[in-house]
Design an enzyme around this catalytic site. Structure first.
Site, short mmCIF file in Angstrom:
data_model
loop_
_atom_site.label_atom_id
_atom_site.label_comp_id
_atom_site.label_asym_id
_atom_site.label_seq_id
_atom_site.Cartn_x
_atom_site.Cartn_y
_atom_site.Cartn_z
N ARG A 17 -30.20 -4.27 34.24
CA ARG A 17 -29.39 -5.29 33.58
C ARG A 17 -28.65 -4.76 32.35
O ARG A 17 -27.73 -5.42 31.85
CB ARG A 17 -30.28 -6.48 33.20
CG ARG A 17 -30.56 -7.42 34.37
CD ARG A 17 -31.46 -8.56 33.96
NE ARG A 17 -32.86 -8.13 33.89
CZ ARG A 17 -33.85 -8.91 33.47
NH1 ARG A 17 -33.59 -10.15 33.06
NH2 ARG A 17 -35.09 -8.47 33.44
N ASN A 385 -10.09 19.96 -12.59
CA ASN A 385 -9.31 18.81 -12.14
C ASN A 385 -8.26 19.28 -11.14
O ASN A 385 -7.47 20.18 -11.42
CB ASN A 385 -8.62 18.12 -13.32
CG ASN A 385 -7.97 16.81 -12.90
OD1 ASN A 385 -8.59 15.76 -12.92
ND2 ASN A 385 -6.70 16.87 -12.54
#
Length: 496
Positions: A17, A385
């Site tokens: 199922r 950065n």
């Protein structure tokens, strides 16, 4: 446990199922397979022996079970001829591997993912304390239709299990049902298994026949009533699997909230079974924590995050991000719309901002990649950065290469680092630079030449286009403005 304990996990069924190429017991729920949840519960009880019965799609199921529980004995049920047949095969496999089976044997099912180790332990302990031949794990349900009913005598012992089709009208009113999970005295089981027949419509050997065999022999049969009967429910199709998944998630979230985690909207939050959360973690709506993710105290995750097998440091903030096999350091900030691919490591107090993607890269403590960048196969030093719109070009079409950026470097916007390349500590790059060679510490890399403006280019090269028309209109407006300015100057000077 007072005596030896053997646990048999039945995982041989076909699960038609489910309508899936994946074996039923392998369907995932809460970050584990269904049988994985059952094995976790079984191992909590610390039995002396575990045996798993496999059959249908055993080429999938057997390796999975061996990975999760290497100590488990595998028994192969070539044909699925009922639970009694499966247990007989399991007992034979244990005897071959460990010799004599003694003590208590518990039979569990591989498709009951909500079952807990605590429930199994209490069940086995009560069975042993009562010295029963058979104990049934039972529960009371409001709608018992379709279940086998537990029939008890005046002393509370179980007389029989009656199936729905065989029950009388009075018996159908009984709400106590059989879960199928049994505890059995090993000596009785070994003697009774050969006496289970298959004289029934399906030609199968049913383990529940042991109740009748025990009662006919004058032995005690009892039932352990489990208040949380949902622990015994199995999933035979995907709708039921989803229902159990929602309930499992509700239970997981409830446990974490009681341990000091803030979950703002449980209805939109999903946390897998193996996730670990510290007190004072906050999960905002739309958050999914999957796999073996670990979140440290005071971290805030969400809204709208999906993190799988990630490590989130204390006090970190992760907003609208997707990550897998990534580490986010303490006090770091990630998001929104950030993608951390496997191997990404962001240091403490670092930042990965909006529309940043990272892969197989280490971003150092306090380093920042704030905007619109791709960082692949890179190392970025402490305090550096990275300018907006930066691309780490790591692939040459054949191989991947690494870029190393030193400490406290400052790179301009719209840079491309063509790996392999190194930028030294304190180095910098100008906006728009394409870095193809190493940059020494403290140096500034500039790749572009002086700007040149080619006058009239749009009119010459794009005639008839809106671009050219706009340029012509702007030139006409500038010429008109120049004419007006000259006339005004002449009037002010009193000349014609």
């Amino acid at each position: 446990m007072a005596t030896n304990l053997t646990v048999i996990v039945l995982a041989a069924g076909g699960g038609t199922r489910m309508k899936s190429k994946t074996a039923k017991v392998l369907h995932p729920i809460g970050g584990r397979s269904m049988v994985g949840h059952v094995l976790a519960a079984v191992r909590e009880v610390e039995p002396q022996r575990i045996v798993a019965v496999v059959g249908h799609q055993r080429e999938q199921v057997a390796p999975h079970i061996q990975q999760l529980a290497p100590e488990a004995v595998l028994a192969v049920q070539e044909t699925q001829d009922g639970t009694g047949h499966a247990v007989r095969i399991a007992v034979e496999a244990v005897q071959r591997e460990h010799g004599e089976v003694s003590g208590t044997v518990v039979v569990a099912y591989g498709d009951t993912p909500l079952l807990t180790g605590a429930s199994l332990r209490a069940f086995a302990e009560e069975h042993e304390a009562a010295q029963r031949a058979v104990s049934i794990l039972s529960g009371v349900v409001p709608e018992p239709f379709g279940y086998g009913r537990i029939l008890r005598n005046h002393e509370g012992d179980v007389e029989a299990i009656v199936e729905e089709k065989d029950a009388t009208a009075v018996q159908r009113e009984i709400a106590e049902i059989n879960s199928g999970i049994l505890a059995l005295d090993a000596e009785f089981l070994l003697e009774a298994l050969p006496r289970i027949g298959n004289d029934n419509a399906n030609g199968e050997y049913y383990l529940t026949d042991l109740v009748r065999i025990a009662r006919d022999a004058g032995l005690t049969v009892g039932a352990h009533l489990l208040e949380d009967v949902m622990q015994t429910e199995g999933a035979n199709d995907r709708a039921k699997l989803a229902e159990l998944g929602r309930e499992l998630n509700r239970r997981i979230l409830d446990r974490w909230m009681r341990e000091g985690v803030t979950i703002v909207d449980p209805d939109t939050t999903w946390v897998d079974a193996d996730v670990v959360l510290a007190p004072d973690v906050t999960l905002l709506p739309g958050t999914q924590l999957l796999g073996a993710t670990v979140v440290a105290e005071d971290a805030v995750v969400g809204p709208d995050c999906t993190l799988k097998d990630c490590e989130i440091g204390a006090g970190a903030k992760v907003v609208r991000a997707h990550g897998e096999l990534a580490v986010i350091g303490a006090g770091a900030n990630v998001g929104p719309f950030t993608y951390l691919r496997p191997g990404s490591r962001l240091g403490a107090r670092g930042k990965l901002g909006a529309f940043v993607e990272t892969k197989n890269s280490v971003i150092g403590e306090g380093a920042k990649v704030p905007h619109l960048s791709y960082v692949g196969d890179a190392e970025i030093g402490e305090g550096t950065n990275i300018g907006a719109g930066t691309i780490f070009a790591n692939y040459d079409g054949v191989q991947k290469h690494r870029t190393v950026v030193g400490r406290h470097a400052r790179t301009g916007a719209n840079n491309t680092f063509v790996a392999p390349v190194r930028l030294g500590d304190g180095a910098g790059t100008a906006g728009g630079t394409v870095v193809r060679e190493d940059v020494p510490p403290g140096a500034l890399a500039v790749s572009g030449g002086p700007q040149r403006n080619l006058q009239g280019w749009a009119e010459r090269r794009r005639p008839g286009t809106p671009q050219a028309a706009a340029a012509q209109a702007a030139a006409a407006e500038a010429a008109a403005a120049e004419t007006r300015s000259t006339r005004d100057d002449d009037e002010a000077a009193g000349t014609d």
